[in-house]
Design a protein around this motif. Sequence first.
Motif, PDB file in Angstrom:
ATOM      1  N   ALA A  54      -2.448  15.456  -0.314  1.00  0.00           N
ATOM      2  CA  ALA A  54      -2.736  14.227  -1.050  1.00  0.00           C
ATOM      3  C   ALA A  54      -2.570  13.011  -0.142  1.00  0.00           C
ATOM      4  O   ALA A  54      -3.411  12.113  -0.116  1.00  0.00           O
ATOM      5  CB  ALA A  54      -1.812  14.112  -2.260  1.00  0.00           C
TER       6      ALA A  54
ATOM      7  N   ARG B  79       2.171   1.938  -3.366  1.00  0.00           N
ATOM      8  CA  ARG B  79       1.120   2.509  -4.226  1.00  0.00           C
ATOM      9  C   ARG B  79       0.949   4.004  -3.927  1.00  0.00           C
ATOM     10  O   ARG B  79       0.842   4.826  -4.826  1.00  0.00           O
ATOM     11  CB  ARG B  79      -0.220   1.773  -3.985  1.00  0.00           C
ATOM     12  N   GLU B  80       0.931   4.288  -2.619  1.00  0.00           N
ATOM     13  CA  GLU B  80       0.770   5.690  -2.216  1.00  0.00           C
ATOM     14  C   GLU B  80       1.950   6.526  -2.708  1.00  0.00           C
ATOM     15  O   GLU B  80       1.783   7.648  -3.162  1.00  0.00           O
ATOM     16  CB  GLU B  80       0.621   5.799  -0.701  1.00  0.00           C
TER      17      GLU B  80
ATOM     18  N   SER C 154       1.194  18.012  -1.937  1.00  0.00           N
ATOM     19  CA  SER C 154       1.537  16.605  -1.687  1.00  0.00           C
ATOM     20  C   SER C 154       1.089  16.120  -0.311  1.00  0.00           C
ATOM     21  O   SER C 154       0.553  15.016  -0.179  1.00  0.00           O
ATOM     22  CB  SER C 154       3.035  16.399  -1.829  1.00  0.00           C
TER      23      SER C 154
ATOM     24  N   ARG D 285       0.833  -1.202   0.000  1.00  0.00           N
ATOM     25  CA  ARG D 285       0.000   0.000   0.000  1.00  0.00           C
ATOM     26  C   ARG D 285       0.875   1.263   0.000  1.00  0.00           C
ATOM     27  O   ARG D 285       0.629   2.201  -0.750  1.00  0.00           O
ATOM     28  CB  ARG D 285      -0.917   0.012   1.237  1.00  0.00           C
TER      29      ARG D 285
ATOM     30  N   THR E 164      -6.473  16.569 -14.470  1.00  0.00           N
ATOM     31  CA  THR E 164      -5.613  16.225 -13.341  1.00  0.00           C
ATOM     32  C   THR E 164      -6.443  15.778 -12.149  1.00  0.00           C
ATOM     33  O   THR E 164      -6.193  14.717 -11.555  1.00  0.00           O
ATOM     34  CB  THR E 164      -4.770  17.457 -12.956  1.00  0.00           C
TER      35      THR E 164
ATOM     36  N   ASP F 235      -7.013   7.552  -9.265  1.00  0.00           N
ATOM     37  CA  ASP F 235      -5.876   6.919  -8.586  1.00  0.00           C
ATOM     38  C   ASP F 235      -6.178   6.668  -7.115  1.00  0.00           C
ATOM     39  O   ASP F 235      -5.915   5.588  -6.583  1.00  0.00           O
ATOM     40  CB  ASP F 235      -4.629   7.811  -8.691  1.00  0.00           C
ATOM     41  N   PHE F 236      -6.719   7.672  -6.452  1.00  0.00           N
ATOM     42  CA  PHE F 236      -6.942   7.560  -5.007  1.00  0.00           C
ATOM     43  C   PHE F 236      -7.999   6.512  -4.682  1.00  0.00           C
ATOM     44  O   PHE F 236      -8.009   5.951  -3.587  1.00  0.00           O
ATOM     45  CB  PHE F 236      -7.376   8.918  -4.411  1.00  0.00           C
TER      46      PHE F 236
ATOM     47  N   MET G 164      -5.407  10.295   1.086  1.00  0.00           N
ATOM     48  CA  MET G 164      -5.296   8.836   0.967  1.00  0.00           C
ATOM     49  C   MET G 164      -5.526   8.163   2.331  1.00  0.00           C
ATOM     50  O   MET G 164      -6.197   7.140   2.420  1.00  0.00           O
ATOM     51  CB  MET G 164      -3.939   8.452   0.385  1.00  0.00           C
TER      52      MET G 164
ATOM     53  N   GLN H  60       2.511  22.056 -13.344  1.00  0.00           N
ATOM     54  CA  GLN H  60       1.598  23.210 -13.311  1.00  0.00           C
ATOM     55  C   GLN H  60       2.360  24.484 -12.978  1.00  0.00           C
ATOM     56  O   GLN H  60       2.169  25.520 -13.607  1.00  0.00           O
ATOM     57  CB  GLN H  60       0.498  22.990 -12.267  1.00  0.00           C
TER      58      GLN H  60
ATOM     59  N   ASP I 148      -7.688   1.876  -4.104  1.00  0.00           N
ATOM     60  CA  ASP I 148      -7.629   0.986  -2.934  1.00  0.00           C
ATOM     61  C   ASP I 148      -8.981   0.819  -2.241  1.00  0.00           C
ATOM     62  O   ASP I 148      -9.081   0.114  -1.252  1.00  0.00           O
ATOM     63  CB  ASP I 148      -6.615   1.526  -1.913  1.00  0.00           C
TER      64      ASP I 148
ATOM     65  N   LYS J 294       3.329  11.171  -8.540  1.00  0.00           N
ATOM     66  CA  LYS J 294       2.523  11.697  -9.640  1.00  0.00           C
ATOM     67  C   LYS J 294       1.956  13.083  -9.280  1.00  0.00           C
ATOM     68  O   LYS J 294       2.012  14.020 -10.074  1.00  0.00           O
ATOM     69  CB  LYS J 294       1.378  10.711  -9.910  1.00  0.00           C
ATOM     70  N   VAL J 295       1.406  13.177  -8.046  1.00  0.00           N
ATOM     71  CA  VAL J 295       0.860  14.464  -7.587  1.00  0.00           C
ATOM     72  C   VAL J 295       1.951  15.531  -7.646  1.00  0.00           C
ATOM     73  O   VAL J 295       1.763  16.616  -8.188  1.00  0.00           O
ATOM     74  CB  VAL J 295       0.318  14.349  -6.142  1.00  0.00           C
ATOM     75  N   SER J 296       3.117  15.163  -7.100  1.00  0.00           N
ATOM     76  CA  SER J 296       4.216  16.102  -7.032  1.00  0.00           C
ATOM     77  C   SER J 296       4.654  16.541  -8.433  1.00  0.00           C
ATOM     78  O   SER J 296       4.868  17.721  -8.697  1.00  0.00           O
ATOM     79  CB  SER J 296       5.356  15.461  -6.267  1.00  0.00           C
TER      80      SER J 296
ATOM     81  N   TYR K 192      -7.534  22.133  -5.967  1.00  0.00           N
ATOM     82  CA  TYR K 192      -6.065  22.125  -5.945  1.00  0.00           C
ATOM     83  C   TYR K 192      -5.607  21.610  -4.587  1.00  0.00           C
ATOM     84  O   TYR K 192      -6.171  21.987  -3.578  1.00  0.00           O
ATOM     85  CB  TYR K 192      -5.530  23.535  -6.177  1.00  0.00           C
TER      86      TYR K 192
ATOM     87  N   ARG L  56       2.869  16.492 -11.154  1.00  0.00           N
ATOM     88  CA  ARG L  56       1.824  17.338 -11.739  1.00  0.00           C
ATOM     89  C   ARG L  56       1.926  18.781 -11.220  1.00  0.00           C
ATOM     90  O   ARG L  56       1.806  19.726 -11.984  1.00  0.00           O
ATOM     91  CB  ARG L  56       0.429  16.800 -11.364  1.00  0.00           C
ATOM     92  N   LEU L  57       2.145  18.886  -9.907  1.00  0.00           N
ATOM     93  CA  LEU L  57       2.226  20.222  -9.313  1.00  0.00           C
ATOM     94  C   LEU L  57       3.407  20.992  -9.897  1.00  0.00           C
ATOM     95  O   LEU L  57       3.288  22.159 -10.238  1.00  0.00           O
ATOM     96  CB  LEU L  57       2.343  20.130  -7.794  1.00  0.00           C
TER      97      LEU L  57
ATOM     98  N   PHE M 106      -6.540  12.103 -10.365  1.00  0.00           N
ATOM     99  CA  PHE M 106      -6.246  11.915  -8.939  1.00  0.00           C
ATOM    100  C   PHE M 106      -7.384  11.161  -8.280  1.00  0.00           C
ATOM    101  O   PHE M 106      -7.167  10.260  -7.460  1.00  0.00           O
ATOM    102  CB  PHE M 106      -6.043  13.271  -8.235  1.00  0.00           C
TER     103      PHE M 106
ATOM    104  N   ARG N  42       1.518   7.393  -6.266  1.00  0.00           N
ATOM    105  CA  ARG N  42       0.534   8.465  -6.455  1.00  0.00           C
ATOM    106  C   ARG N  42       1.111   9.819  -6.042  1.00  0.00           C
ATOM    107  O   ARG N  42       0.895  10.833  -6.711  1.00  0.00           O
ATOM    108  CB  ARG N  42      -0.720   8.189  -5.619  1.00  0.00           C
ATOM    109  N   LEU N  43       1.849   9.790  -4.938  1.00  0.00           N
ATOM    110  CA  LEU N  43       2.416  11.058  -4.453  1.00  0.00           C
ATOM    111  C   LEU N  43       3.437  11.625  -5.436  1.00  0.00           C
ATOM    112  O   LEU N  43       3.498  12.822  -5.660  1.00  0.00           O
ATOM    113  CB  LEU N  43       3.055  10.857  -3.080  1.00  0.00           C
TER     114      LEU N  43
END
Lengths: 352, 128
Positions: free
Chosen positions: B72, A53-54, B69, A50, B104, B111-112, B76, A68, B115, A60-62, B66, A64-65, B108, A57-58
């Motif tokens: 985010a 996986r997180e 991290s 898990r 975006t 993805d989130f 989760m 942007q 699980d 990916k978030v980072s 918006y 993307r930010l 998200f 994702r993080l």
Amino acid sequence: MPEKEAAASFNLFDAEERVLADAVALRGRLADGDPELRTGVEALAEAYRRSVREQRRLVKVSDRLQHQLASVNQELVKRRAQAEEALARLKEAQETLVQAEKLASLGALVGGVAHEINTPVGIALSCASHLADATTHMRKLFEADDIGVEDFERYMETASDTTQLILGNCERAAALIRSFKQVAVDRTSAERRRFELASYIAETLASLKPRIRQAGHRVDIDCPPGLMVEGYPGALSQVLTNFVMNSIVHGYDEGQSGRLSITVDEPAPDLIRLVYADDGRGIAEEHRTRIFDPFFTTRRGAGGTGLGLHIVYNLVTGPLEGQLSVDSEDGHGTRFTLVFPRQASGSESPVF
Amino acid sequence: MENLMIAATERSPEVEFDFAAGRLSLKGESYPEDASTVFGPIFAALERFLEQVEGRDVRFDFNLIYFNSSSAKALMNMFQLLDGAAERGVKIEVNWFYAPDDETMQEFGEDFSEDLEHVTFNLVATGD
């Protein structure tokens, strides 16, 4: 290994996945072992799975930010460049307009002087014409040998009157041209020189006289005679012209005649205070702080450019090296107070 | 239990937890300097709430435009908390709102929700 294959086989979480595979293998080896240990390893592996996986994702978030942020930054740089360019263009346009406004007020001055010179020239012309007629008549009498004493006396009187009038009016026209020439040269050349303040104010006001008279106003000038100033007379002339034109255009209702005044004194050695005042309607309080701003006008669409007092402010604080303040009350006139050194240091740019 | 209502700030979302009605909502932007000041009270209230709502219907709306991290990660954690409660028998519906042109935020959400096994998860494009 070719680049593409290398890229395809690259896995950011390769190490984590290997650890997970090891954990699964370990779990297999524990199949017959302590159940508590087995459950523990299972739970650990699940939590780790898990967590990975997180983490993905993080990341990916980072990413993307960051992406942007980068595009926002790029946009910002672009907008800033655009804004700077627009500002530069605006400043150029403003400069052009300021010059145009100065020329326009010089135009008003020329118009005023032309009007002013017209009167003496007209009188001189009609006197000369009258004298010419009288002379033609005299010549006829002379040729006919028929001149009486009375005719001669009358002719002498006419000749003496008209020549006196012609002389006086031509002198007046010449004086007007002389004073205007100086004002016009000062206005356009921005030359630094010594000048006598009282007569310079009088000359500038003389050029504006037709406009002032047409509006029915009176001007009082109170300036110590012989006060010499060294600086930029053109700037001062422009300032006074703009003050007077403002009073005429903004200060009074149609048909209402007012009193304008220019008062000069020396509050301290080598310091000159010039107060220009009118007794017109004054400046509304909400406008008072904005009158020196470029393009501020209460008469847009009615011929106002909003540059008159802006130019005044720039000339006073620039070439005249002085300070400018305004006092006004709704309905009780306006007073502009200029304080400037008798001798400009010349460190300020004389371009105006 | 008492509702949790926190107005949005420039960097934190509006929180509307109406526990009596079983309606929870997070709305706005979330990029606080210190995630614990923002999410600490939210988690404390949420955990207490989820312990006592077995068998009830709960709806949680996420309407975020918006987030950073740490937000985010907090989201989760929140999803895991919700999924755990759903596993124990709380009927939980999560609505993840995103603006139609915001790919975006849509991704998200996808993805989130990977699980989530026991929560009903809806991706909802907001109107207009």
